[in-house]
Design an enzyme around this catalytic site. Structure first.
Site, short mmCIF file in Angstrom:
data_model
loop_
_atom_site.label_atom_id
_atom_site.label_comp_id
_atom_site.label_asym_id
_atom_site.label_seq_id
_atom_site.Cartn_x
_atom_site.Cartn_y
_atom_site.Cartn_z
CG HIS A 75 -1.86 -1.49 1.25
ND1 HIS A 75 -2.98 -0.80 2.55
CD2 HIS A 75 -2.28 -1.96 0.13
CE1 HIS A 75 -3.75 -2.29 1.83
NE2 HIS A 75 -3.24 -2.77 0.57
CD GLU A 77 -2.00 3.82 3.43
OE1 GLU A 77 -1.55 3.42 2.11
OE2 GLU A 77 -3.13 3.76 3.87
CB CYS A 103 -6.91 -1.02 5.31
SG CYS A 103 -4.34 -1.61 5.97
CB CYS A 106 -1.66 1.18 6.72
SG CYS A 106 -1.97 0.70 4.78
ZN LIG Z 1 -3.43 -0.16 3.69
#
Ligand SMILES: [Zn+2]
Ligand SMILES: [Zn+2]
Length: 157
Positions: A75, A77, A103, A106
């Site tokens: 991701h 992040e 999410c 993360c």
């Molecule tokens: Zn994430």
């Protein structure tokens, strides 16, 4: 003289970075800052020099995991934090700008890294059709400030 706020500049950058993503489904960008300086930037995608999902699977998209997400991608992040850590940056007290709210995975990483504030442009739950933003809830629960980003008009300064 009219000037953009730093918040607007960093969120604009995250939004531009998102467009570099090779992901077929979601394109997310993130910027990690401290005070008015940038520590790291990133966007979602498989680890560098492994896959480019849009080029390899233009028709079908890349392999999905059980939640319907790209099984290969980090991701935005994760990529942003990882780059900062690899380069020895101190993340304690840093602020993250991301185009999609974190999410849960993360969120755990953001909290553990010592990041204290997160601005996000769109809701991950709304994008996924989940009932609530569990990543945002997690962050709030443990004292990380989260803000849904509001476009800021150019201010005189
Ligand atoms: Zn994430
Ligand atoms: Zn993918």
């Amino acid at each position: 003289m009219s000037k953009l706020s730093f918040e607007q500049i960093f969120m604009n950058l995250a939004t531009d970075l998102a467009k570099r993503s090779h992901c077929v489904k979601a394109q997310v960008g993130a910027v990690l800052t401290k005070d008015t300086r940038i520590i790291s930037v990133g966007y979602n995608g498989p680890p560098a020099s492994t896959h480019n999902c849009d080029e390899e699977w233009p028709e079908t998209g890349c392999p999905r995991d059980a939640r319907g997400s790209c099984s290969l991608a980090l991701h935005a992040e994760e990529n942003t934090i990882l780059y900062a850590v690899k380069n020895g940056a101190k993340l304690e007290g840093a602020t993250m700008y991301t185009t999609l709210s974190p999410c849960l995975a993360c969120a755990r990483l953001i909290y553990s890294a010592g990041i204290t504030k997160v601005y996000y442009r769109h809701s991950y739950a709304a994008y996924k059709g989940f009932p609530n933003d569990e990543g945002v809830d997690f962050l709030n629960c443990f004292g990380v400030v989260t803000r849904k980003f509001e476009e800021q008009p150019v201010v005189s300064a």
